[in-house]
Design a protein around this motif. Structure first.
Motif, PDB file in Angstrom:
ATOM      1  N   ASP A 156       0.863  -1.179   0.000  1.00  0.00           N
ATOM      2  CA  ASP A 156       0.000   0.000   0.000  1.00  0.00           C
ATOM      3  C   ASP A 156       0.901   1.232   0.000  1.00  0.00           C
ATOM      4  O   ASP A 156       1.581   1.513   0.997  1.00  0.00           O
ATOM      5  N   ASP A 200     -10.483  -4.534   2.467  1.00  0.00           N
ATOM      6  CA  ASP A 200      -9.580  -3.394   2.376  1.00  0.00           C
ATOM      7  C   ASP A 200      -9.322  -2.782   3.751  1.00  0.00           C
ATOM      8  O   ASP A 200      -8.193  -2.403   4.080  1.00  0.00           O
ATOM      9  N   ARG A 208      -3.165  -9.699   0.595  1.00  0.00           N
ATOM     10  CA  ARG A 208      -3.219  -8.745  -0.515  1.00  0.00           C
ATOM     11  C   ARG A 208      -3.349  -9.483  -1.849  1.00  0.00           C
ATOM     12  O   ARG A 208      -4.046  -9.015  -2.758  1.00  0.00           O
ATOM     13  N   SER A 242      -5.663  -2.564   5.643  1.00  0.00           N
ATOM     14  CA  SER A 242      -5.099  -1.286   6.097  1.00  0.00           C
ATOM     15  C   SER A 242      -4.722  -1.360   7.574  1.00  0.00           C
ATOM     16  O   SER A 242      -3.646  -0.916   7.981  1.00  0.00           O
TER      17      SER A 242
END
Length: 383
Positions: free
Chosen positions: A8, A295, A261, A299
């Motif tokens: 990310d 998501d 991911r 995070s």
């Protein structure tokens, strides 16, 4: 492969990382992507052969160079970034890399100069395979229950007992072995040893697993080692093991992010291209919700892992942070991969498909370096 697939960019841009980390993320991501064709046949080979080949791959490319004391050391944030990229691309590559790191960490942090000179250069080139032999049939997360005996005999020790579920145990040239020297009850009676697999009385038997990998039971029958094999101090083996595991938990979290991911990217792409009910799968509200939850979990896992690794590199109190990162990331990754299988539907159940492999591969991370339930107790004790 693009950087946003594996990492990310918004997380990497935070002050928790510096420019060297950001450059490393790009380098390791591109290298892994370039190995995709070579790694495509790994599942068809014996896990031991794959492990040896991957160590040579990693060592030859310089990704283990920092394990050599003659080379610049690597911080834990860099280690986490390597594991995330390797796990994203190939489970077995991450597996081989992580066990080399674990073994070397024990020798680097607790070995004397002679031990470091003897083993670390080989671990750094991938020509020497290492293993961390802690678990036993009756002692998994509860290391204080280790029963393998190391009886003092002259200027050395004689080891008898069994270790099991040992990663890279069937290909290891040197093992960090936790044994009972009887210097006190429970954890006080444990000592760490460096044991070479070539010594008489040492036997390794491969163990199958739901995700094929180099894994073994180690049997010690009158294995004799000299006093120079003691790693650290006699009676301090529990401290050695606990320290290495606490630091490693943040890296397990990073690997979990890599797996998750990959599953998320596959699910997102599939949802955007799969035609259903006159539109796309991604247009369905429940699918949108599932992707959004993935998501959010990614995070949170990335932030918790970055904080833990930053604390370790800063020599700050890190045990709780590392445990939190490991617990959340591995549990979240399991949920994300499961969600990806659900989005793929029957296609996600096809044996050998990427999503099906991820489903098998991710399960072990909730057990490695401390089962989730044990980690929860660790966190609670630190409150």
């Amino acid at each position: 492969m693009s950087l946003p697939d594996v990492f990310d960019p918004d997380i990497l841009a935070l002050p928790l990382y510096d420019d060297a980390h950001r450059a490393l993320a790009g380098d390791i991501g591109r290298w892994c992507a370039g190995r995709a064709e070579a790694w495509a046949t790994l599942d068809a080979a014996e896990p031991a052969a794959s492990g040896r080949a991957l160590l040579a791959d990693l060592g030859g490319a310089g990704w283990l160079r920092h394990l050599d004391p003659a080379e610049p050391a690597s911080d834990l944030r860099a280690l986490c970034l390597r594991r995330q990229a390797l796990a994203y691309h190939e489970d077995l590559a991450d597996f081989a890399y992580s066990i080399q790191e674990l073994t070397a960490a024990a020798i680097t942090r607790y070995g004397n100069e002679t031990q470091q000179r003897c083993y670390l250069p080989g671990l750094a080139t991938g020509t020497t395979a290492g293993a961390l032999a802690l678990s036993e049939p009756g002692a998994g997360s509860d290391l204080a229950a280790v029963a393998l005996e190391a009886v003092a005999d002259g200027d050395g020790f004689v080891l008898n007992g069994t270790k099991t579920w040992i990663a890279q145990g069937d290909i290891a040239d040197v093992c960090v072995v936790l044994a009972r020297t009887g210097d006190g009850p429970g954890p006080l009676g444990l000592t760490a040893f460096l044991v070479e697999s070539s010594v008489p009385g040492f036997k390794a038997e491969p163990i199958g697993a739901i995700a094929p990998r180099s894994w073994a039971q180690l049997d010690f029958t009158d294995v004799r080692v000299g006093g120079e094999a003691v790693l650290g101090e006699r009676g301090q083996g529990f401290v050695v093991a606990l320290d290495i595991l606490e630091r490693a938990r943040a890296t397990v979290a990073a690997a979990a992010i890599g797996f998750a991911r990959r599953a998320f990217r596959l699910a997102l792409e599939h949802a955007r291209t799969r035609k259903v009910y006159g539109g796309r799968l991604a247009d369905l509200q429940l699918v949108k919700s599932s992707l959004a939850r993935m998501d959010v979990k990614l995070s949170a896992a990335s932030l918790l892992t970055a904080r833990a690794a930053w604390a370790i590199d800063g020599d700050l109190d890190h045990a709780k942070h590392s445990s939190i990162a490991k617990l959340h990331s591995t549990e979240a990754a399991g949920e994300i991969v499961d969600g990806a299988v659900q989005i793929f539907g029957a296609a996600g159940l096809v044996a050998g498909s990427t999503v099906e492999r991820l489903y098998r591969q991710i399960r072990s991370l909730r057990i490695y370096e401390g089962a989730s339930e044990v980690i929860e107790m660790t966190i609670a004790d630190a409150l």
